[in-house]
Design a protein around this motif. Structure first.
Motif, mmCIF file in Angstrom:
data_model
loop_
_atom_site.group_PDB
_atom_site.id
_atom_site.type_symbol
_atom_site.label_atom_id
_atom_site.label_comp_id
_atom_site.label_asym_id
_atom_site.label_seq_id
_atom_site.Cartn_x
_atom_site.Cartn_y
_atom_site.Cartn_z
ATOM 1 N N UNK A 163 30.428 47.023 48.383
ATOM 2 C CA UNK A 163 30.904 46.122 47.355
ATOM 3 C C UNK A 163 29.804 45.111 47.068
ATOM 4 N N UNK A 164 29.857 44.496 45.895
ATOM 5 C CA UNK A 164 28.788 43.568 45.519
ATOM 6 C C UNK A 164 29.229 42.718 44.338
ATOM 7 N N UNK A 165 28.557 41.574 44.200
ATOM 8 C CA UNK A 165 28.667 40.741 43.003
ATOM 9 C C UNK A 165 27.356 40.891 42.244
ATOM 10 N N UNK A 166 27.441 41.203 40.952
ATOM 11 C CA UNK A 166 26.241 41.364 40.132
ATOM 12 C C UNK A 166 26.279 40.330 39.014
ATOM 13 N N UNK A 167 25.219 39.543 38.912
ATOM 14 C CA UNK A 167 25.092 38.481 37.910
ATOM 15 C C UNK A 167 24.229 39.002 36.764
ATOM 16 N N UNK A 168 24.704 38.804 35.525
ATOM 17 C CA UNK A 168 24.016 39.318 34.336
ATOM 18 C C UNK A 168 23.690 38.146 33.415
ATOM 19 N N UNK A 169 22.423 37.927 33.132
ATOM 20 C CA UNK A 169 21.994 36.768 32.329
ATOM 21 C C UNK A 169 22.110 37.038 30.837
ATOM 22 N N UNK A 170 21.911 35.977 30.048
ATOM 23 C CA UNK A 170 22.008 36.057 28.605
ATOM 24 C C UNK A 170 20.664 36.245 27.933
ATOM 25 N N UNK A 171 20.622 35.984 26.633
ATOM 26 C CA UNK A 171 19.466 36.267 25.790
ATOM 27 C C UNK A 171 18.212 35.534 26.242
ATOM 28 N N UNK A 172 17.133 36.285 26.423
ATOM 29 C CA UNK A 172 15.830 35.729 26.789
ATOM 30 C C UNK A 172 15.969 34.704 27.903
ATOM 31 N N UNK A 173 16.715 35.076 28.924
ATOM 32 C CA UNK A 173 16.974 34.173 30.033
ATOM 33 C C UNK A 173 16.622 34.871 31.342
ATOM 34 N N UNK A 174 17.220 34.406 32.426
ATOM 35 C CA UNK A 174 16.950 34.903 33.767
ATOM 36 C C UNK A 174 18.211 34.678 34.587
ATOM 37 N N UNK A 175 18.503 35.571 35.531
ATOM 38 C CA UNK A 175 19.754 35.489 36.286
ATOM 39 C C UNK A 175 19.687 34.552 37.484
ATOM 40 N N UNK A 176 18.530 34.018 37.794
ATOM 41 C CA UNK A 176 18.389 33.208 39.005
ATOM 42 C C UNK A 176 19.251 31.939 38.962
ATOM 43 N N UNK A 177 19.265 31.149 37.862
ATOM 44 C CA UNK A 177 20.120 29.948 37.863
ATOM 45 C C UNK A 177 21.599 30.262 38.052
ATOM 46 N N UNK A 178 22.119 31.282 37.380
ATOM 47 C CA UNK A 178 23.527 31.640 37.542
ATOM 48 C C UNK A 178 23.790 32.201 38.934
ATOM 49 N N UNK A 179 22.837 32.926 39.477
ATOM 50 C CA UNK A 179 22.985 33.455 40.837
ATOM 51 C C UNK A 179 23.106 32.328 41.851
ATOM 52 N N UNK A 180 22.429 31.217 41.603
ATOM 53 C CA UNK A 180 22.524 30.077 42.518
ATOM 54 C C UNK A 180 23.960 29.580 42.598
ATOM 55 N N UNK A 181 24.625 29.473 41.447
ATOM 56 C CA UNK A 181 26.024 29.045 41.424
ATOM 57 C C UNK A 181 26.913 30.034 42.167
ATOM 58 N N UNK A 182 26.738 31.323 41.901
ATOM 59 C CA UNK A 182 27.574 32.339 42.540
ATOM 60 C C UNK A 182 27.340 32.358 44.051
ATOM 61 N N UNK A 183 26.110 32.180 44.474
ATOM 62 C CA UNK A 183 25.823 32.112 45.916
ATOM 63 C C UNK A 183 26.556 30.941 46.557
ATOM 64 N N UNK A 184 26.605 29.810 45.867
ATOM 65 C CA UNK A 184 27.325 28.647 46.389
ATOM 66 C C UNK A 184 28.807 28.968 46.578
ATOM 67 N N UNK A 185 29.397 29.626 45.576
ATOM 68 C CA UNK A 185 30.824 29.960 45.645
ATOM 69 C C UNK A 185 31.080 30.969 46.766
ATOM 70 N N UNK A 186 30.230 31.971 46.871
ATOM 71 C CA UNK A 186 30.376 32.985 47.928
ATOM 72 C C UNK A 186 30.266 32.338 49.297
ATOM 73 N N UNK A 187 29.296 31.429 49.440
ATOM 74 C CA UNK A 187 29.132 30.745 50.729
ATOM 75 C C UNK A 187 30.320 29.886 51.077
ATOM 76 N N UNK A 188 30.830 29.145 50.082
ATOM 77 C CA UNK A 188 31.980 28.279 50.326
ATOM 78 C C UNK A 188 33.223 29.082 50.681
ATOM 79 N N UNK A 189 33.329 30.279 50.121
ATOM 80 C CA UNK A 189 34.487 31.127 50.395
ATOM 81 C C UNK A 189 34.346 31.891 51.705
ATOM 82 N N UNK A 190 33.154 31.858 52.293
ATOM 83 C CA UNK A 190 32.923 32.605 53.522
ATOM 84 C C UNK A 190 32.973 34.106 53.315
ATOM 85 N N UNK A 191 32.695 34.549 52.108
ATOM 86 C CA UNK A 191 32.768 35.976 51.788
ATOM 87 C C UNK A 191 31.495 36.690 52.232
ATOM 88 N N UNK A 192 31.673 37.842 52.811
ATOM 89 C CA UNK A 192 30.540 38.659 53.252
ATOM 90 C C UNK A 192 30.261 39.716 52.185
#
Length: 529
Positions: free
Chosen positions: A285-314
């Motif tokens: 299983x996995x979470x996949x982050x998809x960025x928008x126009x002429x952008x990069x997924x790293x900033x949105x991935x930072x938010x998702x990593x925070x949520x995953x960490x707070x939830x204690x999800x593996x």
């Protein structure tokens, strides 16, 4: 020389100017004061105060004056990486010979683009080269800028650049002379266009509209739209000369590799914790982050990593980095192939803007393969965005729309992206045109059934005042929407289609990841993964 006229109570009149530069190039009329180019913008407050004394009635709001001066002091016309740091009043001097070194270091590693700049006596020359196609564009920024004070009752503003657009006029002749003397690609600039970058400050302090326009000897008047009519304010601007060998529109985004490299450098821990989908090993299983126009997924991935960490999800967080100039269907096929390669039985797709379209379409195909798919889209234009329609008539729409994509995690509209945007002429890349309201791609996506998904739809206060993070350009988008919107995508568009549950949030297009409701929804979807 540039003249600024305001429509006040049904009559057109010349408004007072503060000329920021050389007296030899200032307009013959309407100049109430001259400020030397070397004077720091913050020191212009006194001169602005004198100008305000010439305005009949209520002067511009104090917040506007403070904002104008603050942004001028913090800006560079080329090196700025957010609306607050690319005011037309910004510096045209390179701070040092090494100012471009970080950019050029990235370009050396990626090899897709080359960018160079040089300043001389206040003139600033830039050159962008696509190394694969050899397309190039040259821009020369004038040393001088202007501030026009708009009196109460102003309903419209017109810039008259008749003298500046004249090929034999002093502005063009001096620009060509400086370019030839300095060896700044003389043959290119000898047959270039005259343009103006402008910014209008009106209202109570938050209504700011940006734009640029190219003029020609027979059509040298520019009508500037105001986001708030009838209020005192300012119009600032700077002239430039530019020439492109050909449009940069093609089958690939030449700025993509450099942009990704810069985000890697800015947030290396996020890039390491959330690897690219193409580089990931097998996962159930996995979470996949998809960025928008002429952008990069790293900033949105930072938010998702925070949520995953707070939830204690593996569960691993992966980034789908892709070229948004390609047709949406190609991005979808690439994302589906990447998830299939993981061998994942369940996946959560989180897509922002255009990335939400890709995530939803890919989710439908993956679900047909038997994969359990949960999808969260953030301001995805399922019904299209009027920004694309406007952009097809000029670059301003796309430039402003991309400005909305910047985030707190790092610059999205960086120097190279802005430079490429300036060279988009005549036609947008197919992957961006796919977001037109009449796109067959969007029509098919809205009509196709698939697994239920959640669509976050943002809205902002109609007067541009609120807690959103995006302080510039609200007026530009005001005229594009009939209903609630996040300044890029209408709520109705973000929630269009089948099998959708709407998540309404109070934010602009760049701020979804900050919203507690969005983070809570990610956590809830994780719990069922």
């Amino acid at each position: 020389m540039v003249r600024v006229r305001a429509q006040v109570e049904g009559r057109e009149r010349t408004v007072p100017l503060l000329w920021w530069g050389d007296e030899s190039r200032m307009p013959a009329e309407g100049v109430a004061g001259v400020l030397a180019r070397e004077v720091h913008p913050e020191d212009a407050a006194g001169m602005l105060a004198e100008l305000l004394g010439q305005v009949r009635g209520e002067p511009p709001a104090r917040a506007l004056t403070e904002r104008l001066l603050r942004e001028a002091a913090d800006s560079h016309v080329v090196l700025g990486e957010s609306p607050e740091t690319w005011s037309p009043l910004g510096s045209t001097e390179l701070p040092s010979r090494g100012a471009l070194q970080p950019i050029q270091d990235v370009l050396h590693r990626t090899g897709d683009l080359w960018f160079d700049a040089e300043s001389h006596d206040g003139w600033l020359w830039t050159r962008l080269l696509d190394t694969e196609t050899t397309r190039s564009g040259v821009t020369i920024y004038a040393p001088d800028a202007f501030v026009a004070v708009l009196p109460p009752g102003t309903t419209g503003v017109t810039l008259d650049l008749t003298e500046d657009a004249d090929p034999d006029g002093p502005f063009v002749q001096e620009a060509v002379e400086v370019a030839m003397r300095r060896g700044w690609d003389g043959p290119w600039v000898d047959d270039g266009d005259v343009a103006v970058d402008w910014r209008a400050y009106v209202g109570a302090g938050t209504s700011v509209t940006d734009g640029d326009a190219t003029v020609h000897p027979g059509d040298a008047r520019v009508d500037v739209p105001l986001s708030v009519g009838g209020r005192a304010g300012y119009l600032v601007g700077r002239l430039l000369r530019r020439r492109s060998g050909s449009t940069f529109t093609g089958s690939r985004d030449p700025s993509r590799s450099a942009r990704l490299a810069r985000h890697h450098r800015a947030l290396p821990h996020v890039a390491a914790a959330a690897p690219e989908l193409a580089d990931a090993g097998p996962h159930d299983r996995a979470v996949v982050v998809v960025h928008g126009t002429m952008s990069c997924a790293i900033p949105l991935a930072e938010t998702v990593l925070d949520v995953v960490g707070a939830a204690g999800a593996d569960v691993p967080v992966l980034r789908f980095e892709h070229d948004t100039w390609l047709p949406i269907w190609e991005s979808v096929d690439e994302l589906v192939a990447g998830v299939r390669a993981l061998g994942a039985a369940s996946v959560l797709l989180v897509g922002h803007s255009r990335g939400g379209l890709v995530a939803r379409d890919a989710g439908i195909l993956l679900a047909a393969d038997g994969v359990t798919v949960r999808t969260l889209t953030l301001g995805a234009p399922f019904g299209g965005t009027p920004v694309i329609d406007v952009t097809e008539r000029g670059r301003r729409g796309l430039a402003a729309g991309l400005a909305a994509l910047r985030s707190t995690a790092g610059p999205v509209v960086d120097v190279l992206t802005r430079a490429v945007l300036r060279e988009l002429r005549f036609q947008l890349p197919e992957g961006i045109r796919d977001m037109h309201a009449r796109s067959s791609c969007l029509g098919r996506l809205r009509a196709t059934p698939g697994p239920p998904f959640v669509a976050a739809a943002g809205s902002v206060a109609p007067d541009g005042v609120g807690g959103d993070s995006w302080g510039a350009f609200p007026g530009f988008f005001r005229g594009l929407f009939d209903g609630a919107n996040d300044r890029v995508v209408a709520v109705a568009s973000a929630t269009a289609g089948r099998d959708v549950t709407a998540l309404h949030v109070r934010c602009d297009h760049s701020s979804y990841a900050r919203e507690p409701a969005v983070r809570a929804e990610i956590a809830a979807l994780l719990a069922g993964l």
